[in-house]
Design a protein around this motif. Structure first.
Motif, PDB file in Angstrom:
ATOM      1  N   LEU A  43      30.758  44.170 -19.302  1.00  0.00           N
ATOM      2  CA  LEU A  43      29.648  44.159 -18.388  1.00  0.00           C
ATOM      3  C   LEU A  43      30.051  43.708 -16.679  1.00  0.00           C
ATOM      4  O   LEU A  43      29.177  43.715 -15.827  1.00  0.00           O
ATOM      5  CB  LEU A  43      28.409  43.372 -18.764  1.00  0.00           C
ATOM      6  N   ASP A  44      31.157  43.008 -16.667  1.00  0.00           N
ATOM      7  CA  ASP A  44      31.506  42.105 -15.630  1.00  0.00           C
ATOM      8  C   ASP A  44      31.832  43.424 -14.568  1.00  0.00           C
ATOM      9  O   ASP A  44      32.452  44.372 -14.850  1.00  0.00           O
ATOM     10  CB  ASP A  44      32.758  41.572 -15.985  1.00  0.00           C
ATOM     11  N   VAL A  45      31.237  42.845 -13.246  1.00  0.00           N
ATOM     12  CA  VAL A  45      31.505  43.881 -12.115  1.00  0.00           C
ATOM     13  C   VAL A  45      32.139  42.869 -11.025  1.00  0.00           C
ATOM     14  O   VAL A  45      31.886  43.461  -9.867  1.00  0.00           O
ATOM     15  CB  VAL A  45      30.153  44.437 -11.670  1.00  0.00           C
ATOM     16  N   GLY A  46      32.740  41.965 -11.351  1.00  0.00           N
ATOM     17  CA  GLY A  46      33.641  41.187 -10.367  1.00  0.00           C
ATOM     18  C   GLY A  46      33.461  39.877 -10.211  1.00  0.00           C
ATOM     19  O   GLY A  46      34.081  39.191  -9.617  1.00  0.00           O
ATOM     20  N   ASN A  47      32.886  39.206 -11.310  1.00  0.00           N
ATOM     21  CA  ASN A  47      32.819  37.586 -11.081  1.00  0.00           C
ATOM     22  C   ASN A  47      34.183  37.033 -11.246  1.00  0.00           C
ATOM     23  O   ASN A  47      34.627  36.146 -10.798  1.00  0.00           O
ATOM     24  CB  ASN A  47      31.726  37.185 -12.109  1.00  0.00           C
ATOM     25  N   ASN A  48      34.724  37.647 -12.315  1.00  0.00           N
ATOM     26  CA  ASN A  48      36.116  36.912 -12.532  1.00  0.00           C
ATOM     27  C   ASN A  48      37.038  37.033 -11.252  1.00  0.00           C
ATOM     28  O   ASN A  48      38.228  36.118 -11.121  1.00  0.00           O
ATOM     29  CB  ASN A  48      36.909  37.358 -13.758  1.00  0.00           C
ATOM     30  N   ASN A  49      37.051  37.828 -10.497  1.00  0.00           N
ATOM     31  CA  ASN A  49      37.926  38.252  -9.252  1.00  0.00           C
ATOM     32  C   ASN A  49      37.790  36.872  -8.486  1.00  0.00           C
ATOM     33  O   ASN A  49      38.713  36.573  -7.323  1.00  0.00           O
ATOM     34  CB  ASN A  49      37.494  39.389  -8.489  1.00  0.00           C
ATOM     35  N   HIS A  50      36.639  36.050  -8.652  1.00  0.00           N
ATOM     36  CA  HIS A  50      36.474  34.975  -7.645  1.00  0.00           C
ATOM     37  C   HIS A  50      36.697  33.653  -8.430  1.00  0.00           C
ATOM     38  O   HIS A  50      36.350  32.747  -8.089  1.00  0.00           O
ATOM     39  CB  HIS A  50      34.826  35.010  -7.231  1.00  0.00           C
ATOM     40  N   LEU A  51      37.045  33.580  -9.593  1.00  0.00           N
ATOM     41  CA  LEU A  51      37.438  32.413 -10.333  1.00  0.00           C
ATOM     42  C   LEU A  51      38.993  32.043 -10.259  1.00  0.00           C
ATOM     43  O   LEU A  51      39.658  33.032 -10.269  1.00  0.00           O
ATOM     44  CB  LEU A  51      37.409  32.743 -11.890  1.00  0.00           C
ATOM     45  N   PRO A  52      39.142  30.766 -10.034  1.00  0.00           N
ATOM     46  CA  PRO A  52      40.513  30.295  -9.698  1.00  0.00           C
ATOM     47  C   PRO A  52      41.175  30.215 -11.346  1.00  0.00           C
ATOM     48  O   PRO A  52      40.485  30.137 -12.418  1.00  0.00           O
ATOM     49  CB  PRO A  52      40.315  29.041  -9.143  1.00  0.00           C
ATOM     50  N   GLY A  53      42.608  30.260 -11.075  1.00  0.00           N
ATOM     51  CA  GLY A  53      43.424  30.187 -12.384  1.00  0.00           C
ATOM     52  C   GLY A  53      44.198  31.348 -12.730  1.00  0.00           C
ATOM     53  O   GLY A  53      43.854  32.580 -12.637  1.00  0.00           O
ATOM     54  N   TYR A  58      42.931  50.357 -12.592  1.00  0.00           N
ATOM     55  CA  TYR A  58      41.296  49.916 -12.584  1.00  0.00           C
ATOM     56  C   TYR A  58      40.755  50.605 -11.411  1.00  0.00           C
ATOM     57  O   TYR A  58      41.115  50.360 -10.246  1.00  0.00           O
ATOM     58  CB  TYR A  58      40.919  48.572 -12.894  1.00  0.00           C
ATOM     59  N   GLY A  59      39.596  51.301 -11.769  1.00  0.00           N
ATOM     60  CA  GLY A  59      38.951  51.694 -10.655  1.00  0.00           C
ATOM     61  C   GLY A  59      39.264  53.077 -10.110  1.00  0.00           C
ATOM     62  O   GLY A  59      38.688  53.390  -9.029  1.00  0.00           O
ATOM     63  N   ILE A  60      40.308  53.771 -10.864  1.00  0.00           N
ATOM     64  CA  ILE A  60      40.905  54.715 -10.235  1.00  0.00           C
ATOM     65  C   ILE A  60      39.703  56.055 -10.069  1.00  0.00           C
ATOM     66  O   ILE A  60      39.843  56.863  -9.171  1.00  0.00           O
ATOM     67  CB  ILE A  60      42.080  55.459 -11.162  1.00  0.00           C
ATOM     68  N   ASP A  61      38.750  55.992 -10.951  1.00  0.00           N
ATOM     69  CA  ASP A  61      37.920  57.037 -10.889  1.00  0.00           C
ATOM     70  C   ASP A  61      36.504  56.506 -10.225  1.00  0.00           C
ATOM     71  O   ASP A  61      35.300  57.293 -10.307  1.00  0.00           O
ATOM     72  CB  ASP A  61      37.497  57.602 -12.229  1.00  0.00           C
ATOM     73  N   PHE A  62      36.506  55.310  -9.556  1.00  0.00           N
ATOM     74  CA  PHE A  62      35.236  54.702  -8.967  1.00  0.00           C
ATOM     75  C   PHE A  62      34.781  55.670  -7.913  1.00  0.00           C
ATOM     76  O   PHE A  62      35.576  55.903  -7.074  1.00  0.00           O
ATOM     77  CB  PHE A  62      35.538  53.353  -8.743  1.00  0.00           C
ATOM     78  N   PRO A  63      33.550  55.801  -7.746  1.00  0.00           N
ATOM     79  CA  PRO A  63      32.962  56.837  -6.676  1.00  0.00           C
ATOM     80  C   PRO A  63      33.129  56.126  -5.249  1.00  0.00           C
ATOM     81  O   PRO A  63      33.006  54.881  -5.283  1.00  0.00           O
ATOM     82  CB  PRO A  63      31.377  56.801  -7.039  1.00  0.00           C
ATOM     83  N   GLY A  64      33.719  56.923  -4.293  1.00  0.00           N
ATOM     84  CA  GLY A  64      33.830  56.284  -2.964  1.00  0.00           C
ATOM     85  C   GLY A  64      35.359  55.818  -2.609  1.00  0.00           C
ATOM     86  O   GLY A  64      35.660  55.467  -1.723  1.00  0.00           O
ATOM     87  N   THR A  89      37.333  47.184  -8.436  1.00  0.00           N
ATOM     88  CA  THR A  89      36.126  46.504  -8.244  1.00  0.00           C
ATOM     89  C   THR A  89      35.845  45.305  -9.108  1.00  0.00           C
ATOM     90  O   THR A  89      35.036  44.814  -8.955  1.00  0.00           O
ATOM     91  CB  THR A  89      34.974  47.295  -8.482  1.00  0.00           C
ATOM     92  N   GLY A  90      36.967  45.039 -10.295  1.00  0.00           N
ATOM     93  CA  GLY A  90      36.520  43.951 -11.152  1.00  0.00           C
ATOM     94  C   GLY A  90      35.927  44.609 -12.387  1.00  0.00           C
ATOM     95  O   GLY A  90      36.041  43.690 -13.419  1.00  0.00           O
ATOM     96  N   ARG A  91      35.897  45.788 -12.453  1.00  0.00           N
ATOM     97  CA  ARG A  91      35.248  46.275 -13.891  1.00  0.00           C
ATOM     98  C   ARG A  91      36.701  46.749 -14.745  1.00  0.00           C
ATOM     99  O   ARG A  91      37.636  47.477 -14.220  1.00  0.00           O
ATOM    100  CB  ARG A  91      34.431  47.664 -13.606  1.00  0.00           C
ATOM    101  N   PHE A  92      36.452  46.566 -15.771  1.00  0.00           N
ATOM    102  CA  PHE A  92      37.782  46.898 -16.866  1.00  0.00           C
ATOM    103  C   PHE A  92      37.486  48.159 -17.179  1.00  0.00           C
ATOM    104  O   PHE A  92      37.034  48.534 -18.317  1.00  0.00           O
ATOM    105  CB  PHE A  92      37.658  45.738 -17.784  1.00  0.00           C
ATOM    106  N   SER A  93      37.644  49.143 -16.543  1.00  0.00           N
ATOM    107  CA  SER A  93      37.096  50.664 -16.551  1.00  0.00           C
ATOM    108  C   SER A  93      37.928  51.409 -15.505  1.00  0.00           C
ATOM    109  O   SER A  93      38.486  50.843 -14.381  1.00  0.00           O
ATOM    110  CB  SER A  93      35.788  50.934 -16.747  1.00  0.00           C
ATOM    111  N   ASN A  94      38.067  52.758 -15.662  1.00  0.00           N
ATOM    112  CA  ASN A  94      38.725  53.441 -14.726  1.00  0.00           C
ATOM    113  C   ASN A  94      37.491  53.931 -13.671  1.00  0.00           C
ATOM    114  O   ASN A  94      37.585  54.352 -12.620  1.00  0.00           O
ATOM    115  CB  ASN A  94      38.993  54.927 -15.401  1.00  0.00           C
TER     116      ASN A  94
END
Length: 361
Positions: free
Chosen positions: A37-47, A58-64, A69-74
């Motif tokens: 369900l994550d849509v990008g929160n982890n991109n802003h976590l340190p570590g 990731y995001g290769i088929d994301f519209p636009g 985008t931080g989604r674990f999906s195409n």
């Protein structure tokens, strides 16, 4: 569903989605859970060990524009497709993204917020330090609610939250990390997980949440990361039994909790049942492959870990159930969301569908 009946059902769902896209059936959607369900929160976590989907493919088929985008999906994930079924364009933005843009409260009041974090568990100890665990996601929601009330008033926020849709999907990482081997150990694990899970639900209820859509854990023994450990590439039946047992325990716990929380309404989507049908006959659901990662390397595309810019890509992304060694493709997420809203004979939800839940009250 087969043949013409299946196609007709997809068309009907599409038409319903097209109508609701112009007018959401709920005022906002709040999302809590893990990487599905994550849509990008982890991109802003340190570590350095934080799991992130911030690089191609990731995001290769994301519209636009094919962006990670931080989604674990195409492309979209299941939170996006649930949101679309509710009438929104896609999932609400990630909590940490909204905070960075100073737009948290406007979004919370008009669309919602996603607190989901890859690697998160029901237990704080699950992948500790590399995610936002469920308990902290609940605390972030509490902070959001306080700020919402300051901006819009307590009564307005109370009404909004009572009608909003709370999507929750968590538990897989806890089971993946479990060392339980005996039946007694597994039962003890279930007890601890359900205690923490119901405590989180009760806390959210106490803050005004009333409509909960839960997504259960999928057949964990069938993801490519697990299959690759078997010389034959078969599913791990023992792990699947643990996943099934957890879902059954959660189902019982929710049935017992609901009468104690006046006004609470919920729908539990059984991911195991939905995917089990797919695995038994992938072609019937339009898949060519149900055991191999579309983006990966080595046997079953699962020996290189996450999808990266150096991974090998399958030719037809929609023909695969899995995008990387653990997560589903955009197409699988779309069909999964459709199943959650299906009120017909192929219903995989209990005691009502996500669609019925959204329309309640």
């Amino acid at each position: 569903m087969k043949g013409a009946i299946f196609l007709l059902w997809v068309v009907v769902v599409g038409l319903v989605g097209a109508v609701t896209a112009r007018r959401p059936v709920v005022p906002a959607m709040f999302v809590l859970g893990d990487s599905t369900l994550d849509v990008g929160n982890n991109n802003h976590l340190p570590g350095k060990d934080v799991p992130r989907a911030n690089l191609p493919f990731y995001g290769i088929d994301f519209p636009g524009g094919a962006i990670a985008t931080g989604r674990f999906s195409n492309g979209y994930n299941i939170a996006d497709f649930v949101a679309r079924q509710l009438g929104f364009e896609r999932s609400p933005l990630a909590y940490l993204v909204l905070k960075s843009r100073n737009y948290l409260i406007p979004s919370a009041l008009t669309r919602g917020v996603s607190y989901a974090s890859a690697g998160a568990g029901i237990l704080d100890s699950t992948n500790a330090g590399n995610n936002i665990p469920l308990s902290e996601q609940v605390r972030y929601f509490a902070e959001t609610k306080t700020k919402m009330e300051t901006a819009a008033g307590r009564d307005k926020v109370s009404r909004l939250l009572a009608r909003s849709f709370f999507l929750v999907g968590v538990g897989s990482n806890d089971l993946f990390q479990s060392t339980a081997t005996t039946q007694g150990d597994v039962i003890a694990l279930y007890t601890t997980l359900i205690s923490n899970y119901t405590a989180a639900i009760t806390d959210l209820y106490g803050m005004g949440a009333r409509k909960f859509g839960f997504i259960s854990v999928p057949p964990l023994g069938c993801v490519p990361a697990v299959r690759v450990l078997n010389a034959t590439g078969a599913c791990n039946d023992a792990m699947n039994q643990v996943a099934m047992g957890f879902t059954a325990t959660l189902k019982s716990a929710l049935a017992g909790l609901a009468p104690k929380l006046t006004g609470l309404a919920y729908s539990l989507g059984d991911s195991f049942v939905a995917l089990e049908t797919t695995f038994s006959n992938p072609q019937a659901a339009g898949y060519e492959n149900a055991d191999t990662a579309c983006c990966g390397s080595g046997r079953l595309g699962a020996e290189g870990g996450y999808c990266t810019r150096t991974s090998k890509l399958c030719a037809n992304h929609d023909a695969y159930v899995y995008w990387d060694w653990i997560h589903s493709t955009q197409r699988a997420a779309e069909l999964g969301a459709q199943a959650l809203f299906n009120d017909g004979t192929a219903e995989v939800t209990t005691p009502i569908s996500f669609g019925q839940l959204a329309r309640e009250g």
